[in-house]
Design a protein around this motif. Structure first.
Motif, PDB file in Angstrom:
ATOM      1  N   GLN A  68       0.908  -1.141  -0.139  1.00  0.00           N
ATOM      2  CA  GLN A  68      -0.242  -0.021  -0.008  1.00  0.00           C
ATOM      3  C   GLN A  68       0.886   1.249   0.058  1.00  0.00           C
ATOM      4  O   GLN A  68       0.352   2.421  -0.556  1.00  0.00           O
ATOM      5  CB  GLN A  68      -0.930  -0.062   1.297  1.00  0.00           C
ATOM      6  CG  GLN A  68      -2.018   0.931   1.208  1.00  0.00           C
ATOM      7  CD  GLN A  68      -2.942   0.778   0.122  1.00  0.00           C
ATOM      8  OE1 GLN A  68      -3.010  -0.190  -0.568  1.00  0.00           O
ATOM      9  NE2 GLN A  68      -3.625   1.838  -0.134  1.00  0.00           N
ATOM     10  N   ILE A  71       2.678   1.626  -3.622  1.00  0.00           N
ATOM     11  CA  ILE A  71       2.078   2.132  -4.608  1.00  0.00           C
ATOM     12  C   ILE A  71       1.851   3.720  -4.412  1.00  0.00           C
ATOM     13  O   ILE A  71       1.446   4.271  -5.746  1.00  0.00           O
ATOM     14  CB  ILE A  71       0.764   1.538  -4.910  1.00  0.00           C
ATOM     15  CG1 ILE A  71      -0.162   1.470  -3.803  1.00  0.00           C
ATOM     16  CG2 ILE A  71       0.969   0.107  -5.432  1.00  0.00           C
ATOM     17  CD1 ILE A  71      -1.786   0.929  -4.162  1.00  0.00           C
ATOM     18  N   GLN A  72       1.789   4.083  -3.317  1.00  0.00           N
ATOM     19  CA  GLN A  72       1.763   5.779  -3.347  1.00  0.00           C
ATOM     20  C   GLN A  72       2.769   6.292  -4.195  1.00  0.00           C
ATOM     21  O   GLN A  72       2.669   7.492  -4.694  1.00  0.00           O
ATOM     22  CB  GLN A  72       2.108   6.185  -1.812  1.00  0.00           C
ATOM     23  CG  GLN A  72       0.792   5.571  -0.937  1.00  0.00           C
ATOM     24  CD  GLN A  72      -0.502   5.635  -1.225  1.00  0.00           C
ATOM     25  OE1 GLN A  72      -0.804   6.655  -1.842  1.00  0.00           O
ATOM     26  NE2 GLN A  72      -1.140   4.602  -1.177  1.00  0.00           N
ATOM     27  N   LEU A  74       3.769   5.312  -7.010  1.00  0.00           N
ATOM     28  CA  LEU A  74       3.361   5.073  -8.317  1.00  0.00           C
ATOM     29  C   LEU A  74       2.137   5.952  -8.626  1.00  0.00           C
ATOM     30  O   LEU A  74       2.003   6.649  -9.747  1.00  0.00           O
ATOM     31  CB  LEU A  74       2.943   3.685  -8.549  1.00  0.00           C
ATOM     32  CG  LEU A  74       3.942   2.602  -8.670  1.00  0.00           C
ATOM     33  CD1 LEU A  74       3.569   1.167  -8.631  1.00  0.00           C
ATOM     34  CD2 LEU A  74       4.928   2.926  -9.899  1.00  0.00           C
ATOM     35  N   PHE A  75       1.278   6.211  -7.644  1.00  0.00           N
ATOM     36  CA  PHE A  75       0.357   7.472  -7.866  1.00  0.00           C
ATOM     37  C   PHE A  75       0.878   8.610  -8.012  1.00  0.00           C
ATOM     38  O   PHE A  75       0.447   9.387  -9.011  1.00  0.00           O
ATOM     39  CB  PHE A  75      -0.520   7.382  -6.467  1.00  0.00           C
ATOM     40  CG  PHE A  75      -1.728   6.195  -6.380  1.00  0.00           C
ATOM     41  CD1 PHE A  75      -2.852   6.337  -7.384  1.00  0.00           C
ATOM     42  CD2 PHE A  75      -1.839   5.336  -5.349  1.00  0.00           C
ATOM     43  CE1 PHE A  75      -3.688   5.189  -7.189  1.00  0.00           C
ATOM     44  CE2 PHE A  75      -2.811   4.461  -5.155  1.00  0.00           C
ATOM     45  CZ  PHE A  75      -3.573   4.515  -6.295  1.00  0.00           C
ATOM     46  N   LYS A  78       2.209   8.657 -11.568  1.00  0.00           N
ATOM     47  CA  LYS A  78       1.196   9.003 -12.417  1.00  0.00           C
ATOM     48  C   LYS A  78       0.788  10.339 -12.688  1.00  0.00           C
ATOM     49  O   LYS A  78       0.658  10.751 -13.782  1.00  0.00           O
ATOM     50  CB  LYS A  78       0.035   8.119 -12.008  1.00  0.00           C
ATOM     51  CG  LYS A  78      -1.316   8.579 -12.120  1.00  0.00           C
ATOM     52  CD  LYS A  78      -2.134   8.430 -13.589  1.00  0.00           C
ATOM     53  CE  LYS A  78      -3.511   9.033 -13.357  1.00  0.00           C
ATOM     54  NZ  LYS A  78      -3.871   9.005 -14.785  1.00  0.00           N
ATOM     55  N   GLU A 115      -0.887   3.285 -13.951  1.00  0.00           N
ATOM     56  CA  GLU A 115      -2.148   3.095 -13.230  1.00  0.00           C
ATOM     57  C   GLU A 115      -2.649   1.633 -12.905  1.00  0.00           C
ATOM     58  O   GLU A 115      -3.064   1.468 -12.068  1.00  0.00           O
ATOM     59  CB  GLU A 115      -3.322   3.523 -14.243  1.00  0.00           C
ATOM     60  CG  GLU A 115      -3.351   5.071 -14.522  1.00  0.00           C
ATOM     61  CD  GLU A 115      -4.421   5.678 -15.555  1.00  0.00           C
ATOM     62  OE1 GLU A 115      -4.967   4.830 -15.987  1.00  0.00           O
ATOM     63  OE2 GLU A 115      -4.206   6.721 -15.925  1.00  0.00           O
ATOM     64  N   CYS A 118      -1.001   0.276  -9.960  1.00  0.00           N
ATOM     65  CA  CYS A 118      -1.316   0.705  -8.657  1.00  0.00           C
ATOM     66  C   CYS A 118      -2.505  -0.036  -8.086  1.00  0.00           C
ATOM     67  O   CYS A 118      -2.759  -0.207  -7.059  1.00  0.00           O
ATOM     68  CB  CYS A 118      -2.081   2.121  -8.965  1.00  0.00           C
ATOM     69  SG  CYS A 118      -0.740   3.406  -9.019  1.00  0.00           S
ATOM     70  N   ALA A 170       5.904  -2.399  -8.128  1.00  0.00           N
ATOM     71  CA  ALA A 170       4.748  -2.631  -7.375  1.00  0.00           C
ATOM     72  C   ALA A 170       4.741  -4.006  -6.549  1.00  0.00           C
ATOM     73  O   ALA A 170       4.060  -4.007  -5.424  1.00  0.00           O
ATOM     74  CB  ALA A 170       3.518  -2.392  -8.186  1.00  0.00           C
TER      75      ALA A 170
END
Ligand code: NAD
Length: 484
Positions: A68, A71-72, A74-75, A78, A115, A118, A170
């Motif tokens: 969790q 992936i922040q 990756l956000f 993005k 995306e 994520c 990820a």
């Protein structure tokens, strides 16, 4: 993006921009203007070792970072890519030559990879079953494995590496990216975004180079898996060498894509889709239409419609508004494509539109679109991947004959049928070898949440790029059997 014209590029290793250990370089030039953009170092075994060491050192901490939290990053990546999408598209056009709308499309596809990655918390979940024997439970979990690396081709400089590294990290792995030495600038830009969004040093590393660097990554004992995209001979080499060193490999190779047009097809729609497929990105696309198999009565009308569309294609620098056909990547590649056109003429194919006659800009590696008719399966232009703006028509009498011709070709990346018959479409879907199949689609490109890759000589390995299956590629499945 802060890279001066002609600048010697650096590697991004362990969170720092560092020089390569070698002085040999490839000049990166804009294929539309031949202007020098940068100098790309042709990296060494030492460069590979430094990047792999940084990735390996970062692995334990990254693995222990909850998914969790991973992936922040990756956000944030993005969002950063959304904010910089236009700048990145311009870089893709400058270094590769494709038109700005094509570059924008490829950047969009790249963002979609981030995306999809994520979704890792859901997609990484394992399986469990209680009471597999009396008092015994069993679970299977996916675990990251360590350092993965990708080796990318010249034709999609921003997008192709994004097929891999968002998913790999990820999953909790760390990564080394080697872009094509012909087009290293998009990844320079992307890695500046990666740096800005604060990925811990060593999680994502960038090394520049060519063959020697590829081979060093294939041989390195600390690299667990290799994702390769490029031509089939090199894909086979990568698959063989990396597998011999005990690694997982997914090696996506070259293509010769066949498109069938049934007599019942909407011929205007088919001609539009085929023209875009064959000549978009100057034909330098692994999903490009190469051979059209018009069935029965569709032949002459389809030929007229495609030829008419080709004549209206506007050729020029991809940065200019309204241009539809940019240059080829290099003078050498242009020479190779012209040789294919010559071989088609020599072997007796009918030259309907001759791209060599097109009015061309003074500079740059431009070539007009070419159309051949009455091509036969044994001709060189029917056998080999051309990777340029050359389309061949191979008229056939029935769907069966078309499917046999496709089946006999050693490559099987993508293939499409144009028809209004559900029965013909069903037969095609069921029987065609290519594992990216289109029905009334010119470019059968799976999106980020589906797997991407061909079959036969177009793919070496088993698990394809992106989609759900890449979570299998980037993890080991551990099975735990417990009795308490
Ligand atoms: P290429 O095979 O020449 O190079 C690809 C990568 O391999 C580059 O990074 C290059 O540095 C490295 N390389 C080249 N020769 C090598 C060698 N002998 N040993 C080790 N490494 C080597 O491919 P390219 O010309 O950059 O790209 C075009 C090819 O890529 C076409 O064949 C196209 O069909 C294919 N492609 C396939 C897909 C797919 O999804 N199947 C997608 C895009 C491109």
């Amino acid at each position: 993006m802060g890279i001066g014209k002609g600048e010697l590029l650096k590697n991004y290793v362990g969170g720092e921009w560092i020089p390569s250990t070698v002085s040999r370089v490839e000049e990166v030039k804009n294929p539309a203007t031949e202007e020098l953009l940068a100098r790309c170092p042709l990296g060494s075994v030492e460069d590979a070792a430094a990047a792999v060491a940084a990735a390996r050192a970062a692995f334990p901490g990254w693995r222990e970072t909850p998914v969790q939290d991973r992936i922040q990053f990756l956000f944030r990546l993005k969002q950063s890519l959304e904010d910089h999408a236009e700048e990145l598209a311009v870089i893709v056009t400058e270094e590769n030559g494709k038109t700005l709308p094509e570059s924008r499309g490829s950047v969009r596809r790249g963002i979609q990879m981030v995306e999809a990655a994520c979704g890792a918390p859901s997609l990484l979940m394992g399986q469990s079953l209680e009471e597999v024997a009396r008092g015994i439970d069993c679970e299977s979990v996916r675990q990251p494995m360590g350092v993965f690396a990708c080796i990318a081709p010249f034709n999609f400089p921003a997008m192709v590496p994004l097929w891999f590294y968002p998913f790999a990290v990820a999953c909790g792995n760390t990564f080394v990216c080697k872009p094509s030495e012909k087009v290293p600038l998009s990844q320079q830009f992307l890695f500046r975004r990666i740096e800005e969004v604060g990925f811990p040093g060593g999680v994502l590393n960038l090394v520049n180079g060519g063959r020697e660097l590829t081979d060093a990554l294939l041989d390195h004992p600390d690299v667990e898996g290799i994702s390769f995209v490029g031509s089939s001979p090199v894909a086979k080499h990568v698959y063989t060498r990396a597998a011999a060193a005990g690694k997982r490999v997914q090696a996506l190779g070259g293509a010769k894509n066949f498109l069938i047009v049934m007599p019942d097809a909407d011929l205007d729609a088919a001609a539009a889709a085929i023209t875009e497929s064959a000549f978009g990105c100057a034909g330098e696309r692994c999903l490009a239409a190469s051979i059209v198999l018009p069935v029965g009565a569709s032949h002459s009308e389809l030929r007229t419609k495609i030829a008419a569309r080709m004549k209206s294609l506007r050729l020029g620098n991809g940065r200019e508004e309204g241009v539809q056909l940019g240059p080829l990547i290099s003078a050498e590649h242009r020479t190779r494509v012209v040789e294919f056109v010559e071989s088609g003429v020599q072997e007796g194919a009918e030259l309907v539109v001759d791209g060599r006659d097109a009015e061309l800009p003074e500079r740059g590696h431009f070539l007009g679109p070419t159309l051949f008719d009455r091509v036969t399966p044994s001709m060189r232009i029917a056998q080999e991947e051309i990777f340029g703006p050359v389309l061949s028509l191979m008229p056939v009498s029935a769907l069966e004959e078309a499917l046999e011709i496709i089946h006999d070709h050693p490559l099987a990346n993508a293939s499409s049928i144009f028809t209004t018959s559900g029965s013909a479409a069903r037969q095609f879907k069921y029987r065609v070898d290519a594992s990216m199949a289109g029905v009334n689609i010119g470019v059968a490109a799976p999106m980020s949440f589906f797997g991407f890759g061909g079959a036969k000589g177009s793919f070496f390995g088993d698990l394809k790029a992106h989609g759900r299956e890449c979570f299998d590629f980037f993890t080991d499945r551990k099975v735990v059997i417990s009795r308490w």
